[in-house]
Design an enzyme around this catalytic site. Sequence first.
Site, mmCIF file in Angstrom:
data_model
loop_
_atom_site.group_PDB
_atom_site.id
_atom_site.type_symbol
_atom_site.label_atom_id
_atom_site.label_comp_id
_atom_site.label_asym_id
_atom_site.label_seq_id
_atom_site.Cartn_x
_atom_site.Cartn_y
_atom_site.Cartn_z
ATOM 1 N N LYS A 13 43.157 48.297 33.787
ATOM 2 C CA LYS A 13 42.963 48.762 35.176
ATOM 3 C C LYS A 13 44.093 48.259 36.063
ATOM 4 O O LYS A 13 44.733 49.015 36.788
ATOM 5 C CB LYS A 13 41.599 48.278 35.724
ATOM 6 C CG LYS A 13 40.412 48.686 34.868
ATOM 7 C CD LYS A 13 39.090 48.224 35.457
ATOM 8 C CE LYS A 13 38.861 46.712 35.447
ATOM 9 N NZ LYS A 13 38.721 46.114 34.099
ATOM 10 N N ARG A 89 30.747 47.936 40.365
ATOM 11 C CA ARG A 89 30.420 47.366 39.068
ATOM 12 C C ARG A 89 28.928 47.380 38.801
ATOM 13 O O ARG A 89 28.492 46.999 37.721
ATOM 14 C CB ARG A 89 30.851 45.898 39.101
ATOM 15 C CG ARG A 89 31.939 45.540 38.159
ATOM 16 C CD ARG A 89 32.185 44.059 38.374
ATOM 17 N NE ARG A 89 32.976 43.513 37.347
ATOM 18 C CZ ARG A 89 34.310 43.425 37.392
ATOM 19 N NH1 ARG A 89 34.994 43.889 38.413
ATOM 20 N NH2 ARG A 89 34.957 42.875 36.399
ATOM 21 N N ARG A 128 47.242 37.365 28.400
ATOM 22 C CA ARG A 128 47.618 37.836 29.743
ATOM 23 C C ARG A 128 48.199 36.727 30.617
ATOM 24 O O ARG A 128 47.724 35.596 30.622
ATOM 25 C CB ARG A 128 46.407 38.430 30.459
ATOM 26 C CG ARG A 128 46.715 38.733 31.933
ATOM 27 C CD ARG A 128 45.711 39.621 32.583
ATOM 28 N NE ARG A 128 44.349 39.178 32.408
ATOM 29 C CZ ARG A 128 43.297 39.936 32.689
ATOM 30 N NH1 ARG A 128 43.478 41.159 33.171
ATOM 31 N NH2 ARG A 128 42.080 39.481 32.507
ATOM 32 N N ARG A 161 44.671 33.256 33.928
ATOM 33 C CA ARG A 161 43.401 33.251 34.660
ATOM 34 C C ARG A 161 42.417 32.304 33.991
ATOM 35 O O ARG A 161 42.342 32.254 32.777
ATOM 36 C CB ARG A 161 42.807 34.665 34.694
ATOM 37 C CG ARG A 161 43.350 35.494 35.832
ATOM 38 C CD ARG A 161 42.990 36.955 35.740
ATOM 39 N NE ARG A 161 41.585 37.241 35.506
ATOM 40 C CZ ARG A 161 41.081 38.477 35.520
ATOM 41 N NH1 ARG A 161 41.877 39.517 35.765
ATOM 42 N NH2 ARG A 161 39.802 38.675 35.297
ATOM 43 N N ARG A 172 31.716 38.485 30.062
ATOM 44 C CA ARG A 172 32.213 39.584 30.910
ATOM 45 C C ARG A 172 31.979 40.924 30.219
ATOM 46 O O ARG A 172 31.642 41.911 30.860
ATOM 47 C CB ARG A 172 33.704 39.381 31.213
ATOM 48 C CG ARG A 172 33.952 38.228 32.204
ATOM 49 C CD ARG A 172 35.355 37.661 32.108
ATOM 50 N NE ARG A 172 36.389 38.613 32.438
ATOM 51 C CZ ARG A 172 37.676 38.461 32.110
ATOM 52 N NH1 ARG A 172 38.062 37.389 31.432
ATOM 53 N NH2 ARG A 172 38.562 39.357 32.460
HETATM 54 P P1 AP5 Z 1 44.952 44.395 32.723
HETATM 55 O O1 AP5 Z 1 45.577 45.658 33.206
HETATM 56 O O2 AP5 Z 1 45.202 43.154 33.493
HETATM 57 O O3 AP5 Z 1 43.363 44.598 32.476
HETATM 58 P P2 AP5 Z 1 42.201 44.898 33.521
HETATM 59 O O4 AP5 Z 1 41.506 46.151 33.083
HETATM 60 O O5 AP5 Z 1 42.677 44.838 34.916
HETATM 61 O O6 AP5 Z 1 41.214 43.700 33.128
HETATM 62 P P3 AP5 Z 1 40.552 42.519 34.007
HETATM 63 O O7 AP5 Z 1 40.322 41.401 33.035
HETATM 64 O O8 AP5 Z 1 41.331 42.236 35.227
HETATM 65 O O9 AP5 Z 1 39.186 43.191 34.353
HETATM 66 P P4 AP5 Z 1 37.894 42.481 34.810
HETATM 67 O O10 AP5 Z 1 37.095 43.647 35.222
HETATM 68 O O11 AP5 Z 1 37.299 41.611 33.769
HETATM 69 O O12 AP5 Z 1 38.351 41.463 35.946
HETATM 70 P P5 AP5 Z 1 38.393 41.550 37.536
HETATM 71 O O13 AP5 Z 1 39.611 40.883 37.986
HETATM 72 O O14 AP5 Z 1 38.100 42.919 38.006
HETATM 73 O O15 AP5 Z 1 45.429 44.208 31.194
HETATM 74 C C1 AP5 Z 1 45.026 43.085 30.424
HETATM 75 C C2 AP5 Z 1 46.191 42.584 29.578
HETATM 76 O O16 AP5 Z 1 46.525 43.567 28.597
HETATM 77 C C3 AP5 Z 1 47.480 42.338 30.363
HETATM 78 O O17 AP5 Z 1 48.129 41.213 29.832
HETATM 79 C C4 AP5 Z 1 48.307 43.607 30.147
HETATM 80 O O18 AP5 Z 1 49.689 43.340 30.193
HETATM 81 C C5 AP5 Z 1 47.864 44.031 28.763
HETATM 82 N N1 AP5 Z 1 47.785 45.484 28.613
HETATM 83 C C6 AP5 Z 1 47.374 46.397 29.546
HETATM 84 N N2 AP5 Z 1 47.407 47.647 29.059
HETATM 85 C C7 AP5 Z 1 47.850 47.518 27.762
HETATM 86 C C8 AP5 Z 1 48.093 48.463 26.714
HETATM 87 N N3 AP5 Z 1 47.896 49.792 26.911
HETATM 88 N N4 AP5 Z 1 48.523 48.006 25.518
HETATM 89 C C9 AP5 Z 1 48.724 46.662 25.314
HETATM 90 N N5 AP5 Z 1 48.515 45.713 26.286
HETATM 91 C C10 AP5 Z 1 48.085 46.149 27.487
HETATM 92 O O19 AP5 Z 1 37.112 40.651 37.929
HETATM 93 C C11 AP5 Z 1 37.080 39.275 37.665
HETATM 94 C C12 AP5 Z 1 35.735 38.694 38.066
HETATM 95 O O20 AP5 Z 1 35.535 38.840 39.493
HETATM 96 C C13 AP5 Z 1 34.504 39.364 37.453
HETATM 97 O O21 AP5 Z 1 34.211 38.829 36.163
HETATM 98 C C14 AP5 Z 1 33.417 39.037 38.489
HETATM 99 O O22 AP5 Z 1 32.957 37.723 38.350
HETATM 100 C C15 AP5 Z 1 34.174 39.140 39.812
HETATM 101 N N6 AP5 Z 1 34.113 40.500 40.404
HETATM 102 C C16 AP5 Z 1 35.167 41.353 40.594
HETATM 103 N N7 AP5 Z 1 34.748 42.522 41.131
HETATM 104 C C17 AP5 Z 1 33.405 42.396 41.289
HETATM 105 C C18 AP5 Z 1 32.399 43.284 41.778
HETATM 106 N N8 AP5 Z 1 32.695 44.521 42.216
HETATM 107 N N9 AP5 Z 1 31.113 42.842 41.783
HETATM 108 C C19 AP5 Z 1 30.794 41.603 41.354
HETATM 109 N N10 AP5 Z 1 31.693 40.721 40.886
HETATM 110 C C20 AP5 Z 1 32.988 41.112 40.842
HETATM 111 ZN ZN ZN Z 2 42.318 43.498 36.514
#
Ligand code: AP5
Ligand code: ZN
Length: 215
Positions: A13, A89, A128, A161, A172
């Site tokens: 994402k 979410r 990451r 992270r 997660r």
């Molecule tokens: P990356 O693009 O960073 O992945 P991502 O989909 O953004 O994954 P996240 O881990 O950020 O998602 P998340 O939903 O768990 O965390 P969030 O920050 O939203 O890619 C990952 C890695 O792979 C990178 O190193 C990249 O380089 C590599 N990569 C990417 N694409 C690739 C490909 N095609 N091939 C190979 N490698 C690739 O949320 C964190 C926390 O915040 C949650 O757990 C929760 O506690 C809280 N939170 C956030 N939003 C809410 C909400 N709406 N409600 C409640 N709690 C919330």
């Molecule tokens: Zn992310």
Amino acid sequence: LRMILVGPPGAGKGTQAPQIRDKFFVCHLATGDMLRDEVAKQTQLGKEAKKIMDSGGLVSDDIMVGMIKNQLSTNKECKNGFILDGFPRTVPQAEKLDQMLTERKEKVDNVVELKIDDSLLISRITGRLIHLPSGRTYHREFNPPKKPMTDDVSGEPLTQRSDDNVETLRKRLASYHNTTGPVLDYYKKQGIWQQIDAAQSPKVVWDSLQKVLAK
Ligand code: AP5
Ligand code: ZN
């Protein structure tokens, strides 16, 4: 464009959303980035959020909806539309978003699910690296920075992270399947859901994204 990018942790994402932002001149609202910003600033919210994030749980719907509402009404970059990353979410978050947009005589145009098998996410998450101030994301192996542990744009240090470990990832993922899964059904019923294969290279995923957005 008013779109939502949905996918499990590590689906890509945060990797893909900035390209959509730059192509469509919309704002990229990443709720995880916003929370990490609060943690870095050591605000009261940040302190509470850190515990929840490190345990792989979800921050309350009210707080998250409030953050999005605030951005949509004050962030000038959102006037052409938005891409939401990490929100909604939960089904209540999706319902509140619809309410919020209806009040503004707007609606979500596209929901794109980045579909990928859980087994591929461990290496993505554990390798990451992030640039905290910008949210830019790298990977030790799949997308290394030009200089080790250094952001290509600002020259500032990269970090890992605190929720990017195997144990928290499991929680997660469980939360994604149990709580965010029903959000996909919510949008399927509205007829605005599309799915792409996120197991491909970033370039191929970007091509697929552009294709589904052109439909
Ligand atoms: P990356 O693009 O960073 O992945 P991502 O989909 O953004 O994954 P996240 O881990 O950020 O998602 P998340 O939903 O768990 O965390 P969030 O920050 O939203 O890619 C990952 C890695 O792979 C990178 O190193 C990249 O380089 C590599 N990569 C990417 N694409 C690739 C490909 N095609 N091939 C190979 N490698 C690739 O949320 C964190 C926390 O915040 C949650 O757990 C929760 O506690 C809280 N939170 C956030 N939003 C809410 C909400 N709406 N409600 C409640 N709690 C919330
Ligand atoms: Zn992310």
